[in-house]
Design a protein around this motif. Structure first.
Motif, PDB file in Angstrom:
ATOM      1  N   ARG A 187      -3.161   3.635  -5.842  1.00  0.00           N
ATOM      2  CA  ARG A 187      -4.780   3.468  -5.211  1.00  0.00           C
ATOM      3  C   ARG A 187      -4.854   2.239  -4.538  1.00  0.00           C
ATOM      4  O   ARG A 187      -4.064   1.222  -5.015  1.00  0.00           O
ATOM      5  CB  ARG A 187      -5.763   3.354  -6.439  1.00  0.00           C
ATOM      6  CG  ARG A 187      -6.175   4.829  -6.905  1.00  0.00           C
ATOM      7  CD  ARG A 187      -6.623   5.714  -6.271  1.00  0.00           C
ATOM      8  NE  ARG A 187      -6.976   7.084  -6.691  1.00  0.00           N
ATOM      9  CZ  ARG A 187      -6.185   8.001  -6.876  1.00  0.00           C
ATOM     10  NH1 ARG A 187      -4.853   7.910  -6.318  1.00  0.00           N
ATOM     11  NH2 ARG A 187      -6.545   9.036  -7.551  1.00  0.00           N
ATOM     12  N   LEU A 188      -5.552   2.140  -3.370  1.00  0.00           N
ATOM     13  CA  LEU A 188      -5.597   0.906  -2.711  1.00  0.00           C
ATOM     14  C   LEU A 188      -7.118   0.689  -2.763  1.00  0.00           C
ATOM     15  O   LEU A 188      -7.953   1.678  -2.239  1.00  0.00           O
ATOM     16  CB  LEU A 188      -5.201   1.173  -1.047  1.00  0.00           C
ATOM     17  CG  LEU A 188      -5.169  -0.022  -0.296  1.00  0.00           C
ATOM     18  CD1 LEU A 188      -4.452  -1.362  -0.483  1.00  0.00           C
ATOM     19  CD2 LEU A 188      -5.259   0.205   1.205  1.00  0.00           C
ATOM     20  N   THR A 203       3.299   1.711  -1.787  1.00  0.00           N
ATOM     21  CA  THR A 203       3.930   2.255  -3.001  1.00  0.00           C
ATOM     22  C   THR A 203       2.575   2.369  -3.918  1.00  0.00           C
ATOM     23  O   THR A 203       2.894   2.492  -5.254  1.00  0.00           O
ATOM     24  CB  THR A 203       4.957   1.432  -3.529  1.00  0.00           C
ATOM     25  OG1 THR A 203       4.565   0.082  -3.565  1.00  0.00           O
ATOM     26  CG2 THR A 203       6.193   1.522  -2.953  1.00  0.00           C
ATOM     27  N   ALA A 204       1.597   2.050  -3.455  1.00  0.00           N
ATOM     28  CA  ALA A 204       0.336   2.024  -4.411  1.00  0.00           C
ATOM     29  C   ALA A 204      -0.171   3.334  -4.959  1.00  0.00           C
ATOM     30  O   ALA A 204      -0.192   4.116  -3.793  1.00  0.00           O
ATOM     31  CB  ALA A 204      -0.648   1.074  -3.871  1.00  0.00           C
ATOM     32  N   SER A 255       0.891  -1.286  -0.117  1.00  0.00           N
ATOM     33  CA  SER A 255       0.067   0.141   0.080  1.00  0.00           C
ATOM     34  C   SER A 255       0.974   1.249  -0.080  1.00  0.00           C
ATOM     35  O   SER A 255       0.528   2.283  -0.453  1.00  0.00           O
ATOM     36  CB  SER A 255      -1.008   0.183   1.114  1.00  0.00           C
ATOM     37  OG  SER A 255      -0.376   0.375   2.235  1.00  0.00           O
TER      38      SER A 255
END
Lengths: 137, 120
Positions: free
Chosen positions: B113-114, B110-111, B108
């Protein structure tokens, strides 16, 4: 070097489904996330109990006696021991007729120094707006 | 292009949330994004090898293997959730990893969107 904030919003009842337990265990796992991140990067969770989810915060749970599993009470205390920010929705405990002294507000018995906070929903809304990612459990 | 992290707790059989998660992963990949799919709780069972297709149930194993093999989908199962269900390392579908829950939080980080799909 950065911090990403994650908001765990726990809405499900304890023991009926696994959602609230998984929400709490995932939040607690923030304590070891550094092994996957660059030096100085962090993940900071806030755990919010709303709706039926506030029932997870009741004291004196007997999960070990009845189900032979750890209680959600223990997970909340572990969260407080690790200084996670734990917020409980005031309107929802009022709706269910729960008094604050029936809730797990601290983890003093295991050496915790952080307290849970009963706050109006507007504060939980602010917390949700302040995070990078929201996780509804 | 972005990175989407999807966490799913829902069961393989009895809920269509996992079905949705895999189809959303495929749609995101087709648009050029990469996807991390974290399966925890009952959802771990989607990453077990040896699944059989029946017309009454979603059969996601083939699609997952295709997407993993193409390289834009990483599927990781919660190790403790799997072991608690009698699903051991040697039962894991090819290309799928097993880690502890902190892997999901790191993903999460480096995301772009989660999407978290709570379970049953």
């Amino acid at each position: 070097m950065a911090t990403k904030k994650l908001g765990f919003v726990i809405r499900t009842m304890p023991y009926k489904i696994e959602g609230s337990r998984l929400g709490m265990t995932h939040a607690i796992s923030s304590q070891t996330v550094e092994i996957y991140l660059e030096d100085g990067d962090m993940v900071e969770p806030v755990v919010c109990f709303i709706g039926d989810g506030v029932l997870n915060c009741l004291k004196n749970q007997q999960a070990m006696k009845h189900y032979a599993i750890t209680s959600l009470e223990q997970h909340i205390k572990n969260s407080l021991l690790l200084d996670l920010n734990v917020l409980i929705c005031k309107e929802d405990i009022d709706k269910l007729g729960i008094k604050e002294d029936a809730l797990i507000m601290d983890a003093e018995d295991i050496g915790g120094e952080t307290n849970a906070k009963v706050v109006p929903y507007s504060e939980i809304q602010k917390a949700m707006e302040s995070v990078d990612h929201l996780l509804f459990c | 292009m972005g990175k989407l992290t999807i966490g799913c707790f829902s069961s393989l059989v009895g809920s269509l949330s996992l079905d949705f998660s895999v189809k959303l992963s495929e749609a995101a990949i087709q648009k050029g994004h990469t996807v991390d799919l974290w399966v925890s709780g009952n959802a771990t069972m989607v990453s077990k090898k040896g699944q059989k297709a029946f017309k009454d149930y979603s059969f996601l194993a083939k699609k997952i293997q295709e997407l993993v093999a193409a390289g834009n989908l990483k599927v990781t199962a919660c190790e403790a959730c799997a072991e608690a269900r009698g699903y051991h390392k040697e039962d894991t579908m090819e290309g799928v990893k097993r880690f502890s829950m902190d892997w999901y939080l790191a993903s999460s980080f480096t995301a772009d969107r989660l999407l978290h799909i709570g379970g049953d």
